[in-house]
Design a protein around this motif. Sequence first.
Motif, short mmCIF file in Angstrom:
data_model
loop_
_atom_site.label_atom_id
_atom_site.label_comp_id
_atom_site.label_asym_id
_atom_site.label_seq_id
_atom_site.Cartn_x
_atom_site.Cartn_y
_atom_site.Cartn_z
N ARG A 143 34.79 24.21 47.14
CA ARG A 143 34.14 23.52 46.04
C ARG A 143 35.08 23.21 44.88
NH1 ARG A 143 28.55 27.09 45.69
NH2 ARG A 143 27.67 26.40 47.66
N LEU A 147 38.92 19.85 42.19
CA LEU A 147 38.30 19.61 40.89
C LEU A 147 39.32 19.36 39.80
CD1 LEU A 147 35.40 22.20 40.58
CD2 LEU A 147 35.22 19.75 40.99
N SER A 151 36.22 18.59 33.80
CA SER A 151 35.46 17.40 34.15
C SER A 151 33.97 17.74 34.30
CB SER A 151 35.97 16.81 35.47
OG SER A 151 35.71 17.71 36.54
N GLU A 153 32.23 17.25 36.90
CA GLU A 153 32.10 17.87 38.22
C GLU A 153 32.39 19.36 38.16
OE1 GLU A 153 32.74 13.60 38.46
OE2 GLU A 153 33.93 15.20 37.53
N ARG A 156 29.47 21.21 36.74
CA ARG A 156 28.38 21.39 37.71
C ARG A 156 28.68 22.53 38.69
NH1 ARG A 156 27.99 15.69 37.11
NH2 ARG A 156 29.40 15.28 38.85
N VAL A 157 29.96 22.61 39.12
CA VAL A 157 30.35 23.72 40.01
C VAL A 157 30.17 25.05 39.29
CG1 VAL A 157 32.31 24.79 41.18
CG2 VAL A 157 31.89 22.35 41.45
#
Length: 397
Positions: A143, A147, A151, A153, A156-157
């Motif tokens: 995951r 990355l 960011s 993203e 969200r992780v």
Amino acid sequence: MNLHAYAGAVLPADAERATLVARVFDPAVGGPCVAAIRGDRAVDLTHVVPTVSELLDRPDAVSIVRGHEGGGHWELSALIDATLRRDRTAPHLLAPVDLQVVKAAGVTFVRSMLERVIEERAKGDPGRAEEIRSRIAEVVSGRIAQLRPGSPEAARVKEVLVEEGLWSQYLEVGIGPDPEIFTKAPVLSAVGTGAEIGVLARSTWNNPEPELVLAVSSSGTPVAATLGNDVNLRDFEGRSALLLTEAKDNNASCAIGPFLRLFDDGFTLDDARGTEVALDITGGDGFTLHGVNPVSEISRDLTDLIRHAHGAHHSYPDGFVLFTGTMFAPTEDRGEPGQGFTHRQGDVVAISSPALGTLVNVVTTAEAAEDWTFGIRALMANLAERGLLRSAAEVVS
């Protein structure tokens, strides 16, 4: 430990076209000298620039190193020989930095970030590390490998990992908006190639950290690169991140060298970004280990790390050097299965790159390593005795 086998690897592969700066301790003057490496000689530039810090702040630094006639000189092969034999009665190489603050960026590679999470969850116990490593790699690594830190993203992780109970302060600095930037060692305390490096005698889980090191001027401009070993005590940091100073800053626990390679038309910051830093460990017990740290796989760009260290929030009038982080944390079992890697006294640690040469050191305890006695007062007194101190107006100009 005889390090003579490394004599041919100390210099970069293309040394004849590299702009290289060294610091030489000359017993004849009782102190360090700034030197340019030219062919088979090290040319003394101390009467032009008494400190490396001053040299790196000059816009004509490359011209000075390449062409200034300098003062005296030393035979380079003799310097390297004395350095690797640790002969302190002869001129020898020191760490190639002086008044710069020694800073470090941590958790800048995914692999090392996961190892820090493992240290934390294992509470410094290497016996628990393998089990935790397997679980975290299964749940986390896919995951976060691609990355971009800070960011949307990455945010969200973070939410997913918090829900799964896997969030960590190391993941925060690894993929969050702000990197870990800390002070690795006091000014003038770094050791150079050939020297002993120290780990605390009571540490039972520790390792080298091979890294690209950037030299940055007082204006925040990266002007040179070299190699570094950010010696680390995994058991201490794993018990608590508040033990970072004890884990990182001990006698002889910071090695830098062998030379500074100034950025010029043949070696640029982009070349530094593409550097591969190799690590080789050879133990007296027959243990060997090899690994590679590709700087290109770093999670944050080098200039981003510099901006977090230097700016309106923090200035460095004498410049600074920045360890940029490592992706290579040795995990191979050295003794009992599941206990992983840790140093033993007498280990030879070689950190190398074709463009930067080889930084080689021998492991001992911080308590047994050569005491650090030549600090800022000693340097200023020595330069004054040699008539090399400048007025404030001269330094600024």
